[in-house]
Design a protein around this motif. Sequence first.
Motif, mmCIF file in Angstrom:
data_model
loop_
_atom_site.group_PDB
_atom_site.id
_atom_site.type_symbol
_atom_site.label_atom_id
_atom_site.label_comp_id
_atom_site.label_asym_id
_atom_site.label_seq_id
_atom_site.Cartn_x
_atom_site.Cartn_y
_atom_site.Cartn_z
ATOM 1 N N VAL A 80 1.119 -1.121 0.040
ATOM 2 C CA VAL A 80 0.073 0.043 -0.022
ATOM 3 C C VAL A 80 0.964 1.356 -0.008
ATOM 4 O O VAL A 80 1.816 1.077 0.714
ATOM 5 C CB VAL A 80 -1.223 -0.050 1.169
ATOM 6 N N ASP A 81 0.763 2.220 -0.846
ATOM 7 C CA ASP A 81 1.272 3.457 -0.952
ATOM 8 C C ASP A 81 0.456 4.643 -0.305
ATOM 9 O O ASP A 81 -0.814 4.283 -0.240
ATOM 10 C CB ASP A 81 1.705 3.999 -2.436
ATOM 11 N N ARG A 82 1.210 5.512 0.104
ATOM 12 C CA ARG A 82 0.379 6.792 0.788
ATOM 13 C C ARG A 82 -0.427 7.153 -0.289
ATOM 14 O O ARG A 82 -0.216 7.236 -1.522
ATOM 15 C CB ARG A 82 1.312 7.541 1.204
ATOM 16 N N ASN A 83 -1.580 7.742 0.219
ATOM 17 C CA ASN A 83 -2.831 8.260 -0.678
ATOM 18 C C ASN A 83 -3.670 7.323 -1.621
ATOM 19 O O ASN A 83 -4.188 7.718 -2.281
ATOM 20 C CB ASN A 83 -2.203 9.362 -1.564
ATOM 21 N N GLN A 84 -3.103 5.949 -1.554
ATOM 22 C CA GLN A 84 -3.809 4.876 -2.368
ATOM 23 C C GLN A 84 -5.154 4.399 -1.870
ATOM 24 O O GLN A 84 -5.395 4.510 -0.420
ATOM 25 C CB GLN A 84 -2.991 3.711 -2.421
ATOM 26 N N ILE A 85 -6.214 4.407 -2.585
ATOM 27 C CA ILE A 85 -7.346 3.988 -2.361
ATOM 28 C C ILE A 85 -7.436 2.509 -1.917
ATOM 29 O O ILE A 85 -6.813 1.906 -2.746
ATOM 30 C CB ILE A 85 -8.499 4.201 -3.294
ATOM 31 N N VAL A 86 -7.855 2.043 -0.867
ATOM 32 C CA VAL A 86 -7.606 0.771 -0.206
ATOM 33 C C VAL A 86 -8.960 0.199 0.204
ATOM 34 O O VAL A 86 -9.610 0.958 0.569
ATOM 35 C CB VAL A 86 -6.633 0.520 0.764
ATOM 36 N N PRO A 87 -9.338 -0.958 -0.158
ATOM 37 C CA PRO A 87 -10.503 -1.643 0.560
ATOM 38 C C PRO A 87 -10.296 -1.733 2.093
ATOM 39 O O PRO A 87 -9.178 -2.349 2.566
ATOM 40 C CB PRO A 87 -10.966 -2.974 -0.068
ATOM 41 N N LEU A 88 -11.370 -1.549 2.748
ATOM 42 C CA LEU A 88 -11.355 -1.556 4.294
ATOM 43 C C LEU A 88 -12.201 -2.782 4.755
ATOM 44 O O LEU A 88 -13.286 -2.743 3.802
ATOM 45 C CB LEU A 88 -11.838 -0.564 5.011
ATOM 46 N N LEU A 89 -11.999 -3.500 5.849
ATOM 47 C CA LEU A 89 -12.579 -4.620 6.128
ATOM 48 C C LEU A 89 -12.850 -4.685 7.723
ATOM 49 O O LEU A 89 -11.814 -4.662 8.374
ATOM 50 C CB LEU A 89 -12.191 -6.056 5.632
ATOM 51 N N PHE A 90 -13.996 -4.642 8.139
ATOM 52 C CA PHE A 90 -14.218 -4.540 9.877
ATOM 53 C C PHE A 90 -14.937 -5.958 9.636
ATOM 54 O O PHE A 90 -15.942 -6.157 9.055
ATOM 55 C CB PHE A 90 -14.871 -3.448 10.025
ATOM 56 N N ALA A 99 -15.452 -1.235 3.169
ATOM 57 C CA ALA A 99 -15.630 0.190 2.675
ATOM 58 C C ALA A 99 -14.389 0.489 2.197
ATOM 59 O O ALA A 99 -13.482 -0.408 1.731
ATOM 60 C CB ALA A 99 -15.961 1.231 3.947
ATOM 61 N N GLU A 100 -14.290 1.695 1.268
ATOM 62 C CA GLU A 100 -13.156 2.227 0.675
ATOM 63 C C GLU A 100 -12.330 3.284 1.579
ATOM 64 O O GLU A 100 -13.192 4.039 2.544
ATOM 65 C CB GLU A 100 -13.361 2.793 -0.584
ATOM 66 N N GLY A 101 -11.220 3.406 1.819
ATOM 67 C CA GLY A 101 -10.418 4.140 2.269
ATOM 68 C C GLY A 101 -9.303 5.006 1.567
ATOM 69 O O GLY A 101 -8.712 4.060 0.768
ATOM 70 N N ARG A 102 -8.506 5.961 2.196
ATOM 71 C CA ARG A 102 -7.455 6.406 1.723
ATOM 72 C C ARG A 102 -6.299 6.287 2.814
ATOM 73 O O ARG A 102 -6.255 6.719 3.732
ATOM 74 C CB ARG A 102 -7.503 7.777 1.311
ATOM 75 N N ALA A 103 -5.069 5.575 2.154
ATOM 76 C CA ALA A 103 -3.877 5.339 3.170
ATOM 77 C C ALA A 103 -3.503 6.347 3.514
ATOM 78 O O ALA A 103 -2.968 7.409 2.609
ATOM 79 C CB ALA A 103 -3.297 4.263 2.502
ATOM 80 N N LEU A 104 -3.001 6.386 4.706
ATOM 81 C CA LEU A 104 -2.344 7.915 5.207
ATOM 82 C C LEU A 104 -0.709 7.638 5.242
ATOM 83 O O LEU A 104 -0.077 8.486 5.462
ATOM 84 C CB LEU A 104 -2.654 8.516 6.580
ATOM 85 N N SER A 105 -0.238 6.396 5.083
ATOM 86 C CA SER A 105 1.259 5.976 4.975
ATOM 87 C C SER A 105 1.347 4.949 4.062
ATOM 88 O O SER A 105 0.276 4.403 3.491
ATOM 89 C CB SER A 105 1.724 5.723 6.474
ATOM 90 N N ARG A 106 2.626 4.454 4.027
ATOM 91 C CA ARG A 106 2.801 3.317 3.146
ATOM 92 C C ARG A 106 3.340 2.069 4.068
ATOM 93 O O ARG A 106 3.615 2.347 5.113
ATOM 94 C CB ARG A 106 4.230 3.816 2.382
ATOM 95 N N GLY A 107 3.039 1.066 3.691
ATOM 96 C CA GLY A 107 3.126 -0.135 4.325
ATOM 97 C C GLY A 107 3.183 -1.448 3.658
ATOM 98 O O GLY A 107 2.646 -1.485 2.599
ATOM 99 N N GLY A 108 3.878 -2.450 4.145
ATOM 100 C CA GLY A 108 3.796 -3.973 3.737
ATOM 101 C C GLY A 108 2.937 -4.919 4.325
ATOM 102 O O GLY A 108 2.220 -4.222 5.651
ATOM 103 N N GLU A 109 2.833 -5.980 4.080
ATOM 104 C CA GLU A 109 1.909 -7.123 5.010
ATOM 105 C C GLU A 109 2.187 -7.056 6.302
ATOM 106 O O GLU A 109 3.311 -7.142 6.844
ATOM 107 C CB GLU A 109 2.242 -8.272 4.247
ATOM 108 N N GLY A 110 1.298 -6.914 7.143
ATOM 109 C CA GLY A 110 1.590 -6.897 8.627
ATOM 110 C C GLY A 110 1.482 -5.581 9.159
ATOM 111 O O GLY A 110 1.384 -5.468 10.380
ATOM 112 N N ASP A 111 1.772 -4.601 8.517
ATOM 113 C CA ASP A 111 2.087 -3.212 9.069
ATOM 114 C C ASP A 111 0.794 -2.625 9.369
ATOM 115 O O ASP A 111 -0.044 -2.874 8.817
ATOM 116 C CB ASP A 111 2.818 -2.375 7.907
ATOM 117 N N GLN A 112 0.857 -1.843 10.606
ATOM 118 C CA GLN A 112 -0.526 -1.104 11.016
ATOM 119 C C GLN A 112 -0.267 0.207 10.386
ATOM 120 O O GLN A 112 0.839 0.847 10.516
ATOM 121 C CB GLN A 112 -0.562 -1.008 12.566
#
Length: 138
Positions: A80-90, A99-112
């Motif tokens: 996930v890159d910063r500002n990327q639209i990502v699927p959210l799952l609750f 839902a859809e969300g916009r990532a505020l930071s960059r990260g890999g698998e397992g990162d919060q």
Amino acid sequence: MYRLILMCLLVAAPVQADIAVATRTIRARTILTPEDVTLKPGTLPGVYSDTAQLLGLETRVAVYAGRPIRPGDVGPPALVDRNQIVPLLFQSGGLSIQAEGRALSRGGEGDQIRVINLTSRTQITGQIMPDGTVQVLQ
């Protein structure tokens, strides 16, 4: 008597091991290949000792040539890159909300990471799953 002294000397001697070092200066966000790392004799706690463990990981910071590679210097490649639209799952019990969300930071698998829910405009914290979905933390 001599055997005892010899055994004491052998046990007390420091063990030499190999440490993984960068073969060149590697910029942050670079995926490591076999040409990027090598083994060098030495002992240093808290560093990688096997180049195979490093292959395919992404550098989080710049790693300079000849310097040991520490676990905090590398991590899984970013999904996930910063500002990327990502699927959210609750998920909670039998309830599942997507839902859809916009990532505020960059990260890999397992990162919060922090994400803004595009519908409600609220910030939430989630964990990046292997498929790039962000699982909302409760």
